[in-house]
Motif scaffolding. Structure first.
Motif, PDB file in Angstrom:
ATOM      1  N   SER A 103      54.926  18.025  99.231  1.00 15.62           N
ATOM      2  CA  SER A 103      54.640  17.960  97.791  1.00 15.62           C
ATOM      3  C   SER A 103      55.749  17.182  97.094  1.00 15.62           C
ATOM      4  O   SER A 103      56.918  17.570  97.154  1.00 15.62           O
ATOM      5  CB  SER A 103      54.544  19.363  97.199  1.00 15.62           C
ATOM      6  N   GLU A 104      55.378  16.093  96.412  1.00 10.63           N
ATOM      7  CA  GLU A 104      56.379  15.298  95.709  1.00 10.63           C
ATOM      8  C   GLU A 104      57.032  16.105  94.596  1.00 10.63           C
ATOM      9  O   GLU A 104      58.243  16.012  94.380  1.00 10.63           O
ATOM     10  CB  GLU A 104      55.742  14.032  95.140  1.00 10.63           C
ATOM     11  N   GLN A 105      56.241  16.919  93.871  1.00  8.14           N
ATOM     12  CA  GLN A 105      56.815  17.727  92.801  1.00  8.14           C
ATOM     13  C   GLN A 105      57.758  18.788  93.365  1.00  8.14           C
ATOM     14  O   GLN A 105      58.827  19.045  92.800  1.00  8.14           O
ATOM     15  CB  GLN A 105      55.711  18.402  91.978  1.00  8.14           C
ATOM     16  N   LYS A 106      57.379  19.393  94.497  1.00  2.00           N
ATOM     17  CA  LYS A 106      58.247  20.381  95.125  1.00  2.00           C
ATOM     18  C   LYS A 106      59.552  19.727  95.570  1.00  2.00           C
ATOM     19  O   LYS A 106      60.635  20.321  95.453  1.00  2.00           O
ATOM     20  CB  LYS A 106      57.525  21.006  96.332  1.00  2.00           C
ATOM     21  N   GLU A 107      59.466  18.512  96.057  1.00  3.72           N
ATOM     22  CA  GLU A 107      60.667  17.794  96.464  1.00  3.72           C
ATOM     23  C   GLU A 107      61.598  17.559  95.277  1.00  3.72           C
ATOM     24  O   GLU A 107      62.812  17.759  95.372  1.00  3.72           O
ATOM     25  CB  GLU A 107      60.274  16.458  97.087  1.00  3.72           C
ATOM     26  N   ILE A 108      61.036  17.160  94.142  1.00  6.18           N
ATOM     27  CA  ILE A 108      61.832  16.955  92.926  1.00  6.18           C
ATOM     28  C   ILE A 108      62.509  18.258  92.522  1.00  6.18           C
ATOM     29  O   ILE A 108      63.704  18.291  92.191  1.00  6.18           O
ATOM     30  CB  ILE A 108      60.949  16.416  91.786  1.00  6.18           C
ATOM     31  N   ASP A 109      61.742  19.354  92.558  1.00  2.43           N
ATOM     32  CA  ASP A 109      62.301  20.663  92.202  1.00  2.43           C
ATOM     33  C   ASP A 109      63.435  21.052  93.150  1.00  2.43           C
ATOM     34  O   ASP A 109      64.473  21.578  92.726  1.00  2.43           O
ATOM     35  CB  ASP A 109      61.211  21.742  92.241  1.00  2.43           C
ATOM     36  N   ASN A 110      63.248  20.792  94.445  1.00  4.02           N
ATOM     37  CA  ASN A 110      64.262  21.149  95.439  1.00  4.02           C
ATOM     38  C   ASN A 110      65.556  20.364  95.229  1.00  4.02           C
ATOM     39  O   ASN A 110      66.658  20.928  95.291  1.00  4.02           O
ATOM     40  CB  ASN A 110      63.730  20.890  96.853  1.00  4.02           C
ATOM     41  N   ILE A 111      65.412  19.067  95.001  1.00  6.37           N
ATOM     42  CA  ILE A 111      66.609  18.234  94.808  1.00  6.37           C
ATOM     43  C   ILE A 111      67.329  18.634  93.529  1.00  6.37           C
ATOM     44  O   ILE A 111      68.567  18.702  93.485  1.00  6.37           O
ATOM     45  CB  ILE A 111      66.221  16.742  94.797  1.00  6.37           C
ATOM     46  N   THR A 112      66.560  18.933  92.481  1.00  2.00           N
ATOM     47  CA  THR A 112      67.165  19.387  91.229  1.00  2.00           C
ATOM     48  C   THR A 112      67.929  20.683  91.440  1.00  2.00           C
ATOM     49  O   THR A 112      69.045  20.865  90.925  1.00  2.00           O
ATOM     50  CB  THR A 112      66.084  19.588  90.151  1.00  2.00           C
ATOM     51  N   ARG A 113      67.356  21.587  92.231  1.00  4.33           N
ATOM     52  CA  ARG A 113      68.031  22.867  92.513  1.00  4.33           C
ATOM     53  C   ARG A 113      69.317  22.632  93.295  1.00  4.33           C
ATOM     54  O   ARG A 113      70.347  23.261  93.022  1.00  4.33           O
ATOM     55  CB  ARG A 113      67.100  23.794  93.296  1.00  4.33           C
ATOM     56  N   LEU A 114      69.281  21.720  94.278  1.00  5.01           N
ATOM     57  CA  LEU A 114      70.486  21.418  95.052  1.00  5.01           C
ATOM     58  C   LEU A 114      71.566  20.805  94.160  1.00  5.01           C
ATOM     59  O   LEU A 114      72.752  21.112  94.302  1.00  5.01           O
ATOM     60  CB  LEU A 114      70.145  20.464  96.201  1.00  5.01           C
ATOM     61  N   GLN A 115      71.154  19.949  93.224  1.00  5.12           N
ATOM     62  CA  GLN A 115      72.119  19.380  92.274  1.00  5.12           C
ATOM     63  C   GLN A 115      72.736  20.484  91.425  1.00  5.12           C
ATOM     64  O   GLN A 115      73.948  20.487  91.172  1.00  5.12           O
ATOM     65  CB  GLN A 115      71.436  18.354  91.383  1.00  5.12           C
TER      66      GLN A 115
END
Length: 334
Positions: A103-115
């Motif tokens: 999921s592209e949106q899930k990927e964005i959410d994951n990277i944001t969380r890691l940041q």
């Protein structure tokens, strides 16, 4: 019993939290031997376990990296992760792992969380390497693996998909296959798929899409039935021609073998077959499957080596593409 905090230890020792922090980080210059021994006794008697993240921040260090994976069910991923973890052990880094589940949106959410977790760096196996989220990441502490963006903005570790496929399909041509078909998931602008097809075209010199057959990635039963029908049409039209199939990856190969089994065709008698990726089960097939062996473990190792070098040296360079060599494994499947 609730977990003790650094403040609890400070109260027990009748010292400041800064003194406890200095003790934990080995900074003994400003404390008496009595204070040092007292803290040692309290910590040993209470089995106090310090918060590693807080200690690293106090020392202006961060020994945690984030890893964002596109699809944990992909067999390629487990070997990449093993390589990352092996290097992290060497460099004494911890790993925060996330899975985007394609999921592209899930990927964005994951990277944001890691940041937001303030990790020292991020390794990404991307769903969409051209997502706008990557504009927010710095090449100074990010590495991408496998899939490549259209315009390279982050150091990327991948395999030479074009050359390796070209060379193996040329081996198939040498065996006098009159027609060879490329079996793949839908391209969807994914670099690994399009590049492997480019290698196929370089080898075959085909100028039409007549030899391209797609498999639904997460399709419904009717879509899989249509794929089987497409394979049936190819096989029924071949007559006495010698035909072969090159599969984009191992899961695509399984779809092809399932369809052929249902249609009562067997390799290498009725057709020849080869694939990108190697897994142990291919060795016990009858006969074993010819394939391109990619070193997924090394991809993970090299990605972490690159990230560690950038973090430790605090450098920022122009993004580079590093290709990990593959190996051609020729067996009797064609």
């Amino acid at each position: 019993m609730e977990k003790l905090t650094i403040r609890d230890i400070a109260v027990m020792a009748n010292v400041s939290t800064a003194t406890v922090s200095n003790y934990l980080n080995g900074n003994y210059e400003r404390m008496s031997l009595e204070t040092r021994q007292n803290l040692a006794n309290i910590i040993n008697n209470t089995n106090y376990i310090p918060n590693t993240t807080a200690r690293n921040l106090a020392k202006h260090e961060n020994k945690t990296i984030g890893v964002s994976i596109a699809d944990i069910t992909n067999p390629f991923t487990s070997q990449v992760l093993s390589g990352i973890y092996e290097r992290c052990d060497t460099y004494n880094y911890r790993v925060l792992f996330t899975n985007a589940n394609n999921s592209e949106q899930k990927e964005i959410d994951n990277i944001t969380r890691l940041q937001n977790e303030k990790v020292a760096g991020i390794i990404v196996d991307p769903v969409n390497p051209d997502s706008p989220i990557y504009q927010s990441l710095s090449n100074s502490n990010t590495v991408m693996v496998d899939r490549q963006s259209a315009n390279l903005i982050i150091d990327t570790i991948a395999t030479d998909n074009v050359k390796s496929v070209q060379e193996l399909v040329e081996q198939m041509k040498k065996q006098n296959y009159q027609k060879i078909y490329f079996i793949t998931w839908p391209f969807q602008n994914i670099s690994t798929r399009t590049q492997r097809y480019q290698g196929f075209i370089k080898a075959t010199k085909y100028s039409t899409l007549d030899y391209l057959v797609t498999v639904p990635h997460h399709g419904k039963l009717a879509e899989y039935q249509q794929f089987t029908q497409n394979i049936a049409t190819i096989m029924n039209k071949k007559g006495n021609e010698k035909i072969g199939f090159f599969c984009m990856n191992a899961r695509v190969l399984l779809r092809l073998l399932q369809a052929m089994q249902k249609l009562n065709f067997a390799y290498p008698t009725d057709y020849g077959v080869a694939t990108y990726e190697e897994f142990d089960w291919m060795k016990v097939m009858t006969p074993p499957i010819s394939c391109i062996r990619q070193d997924s473990f090394s991809i993970g190792q090299v990605a972490m080596n690159s990230l560690h070098h950038k973090i430790e040296n605090k450098i920022s360079t122009l993004p580079k593409l590093k290709l990990i060599p593959t190996k051609q494994i020729l067996r009797n499947s064609f």
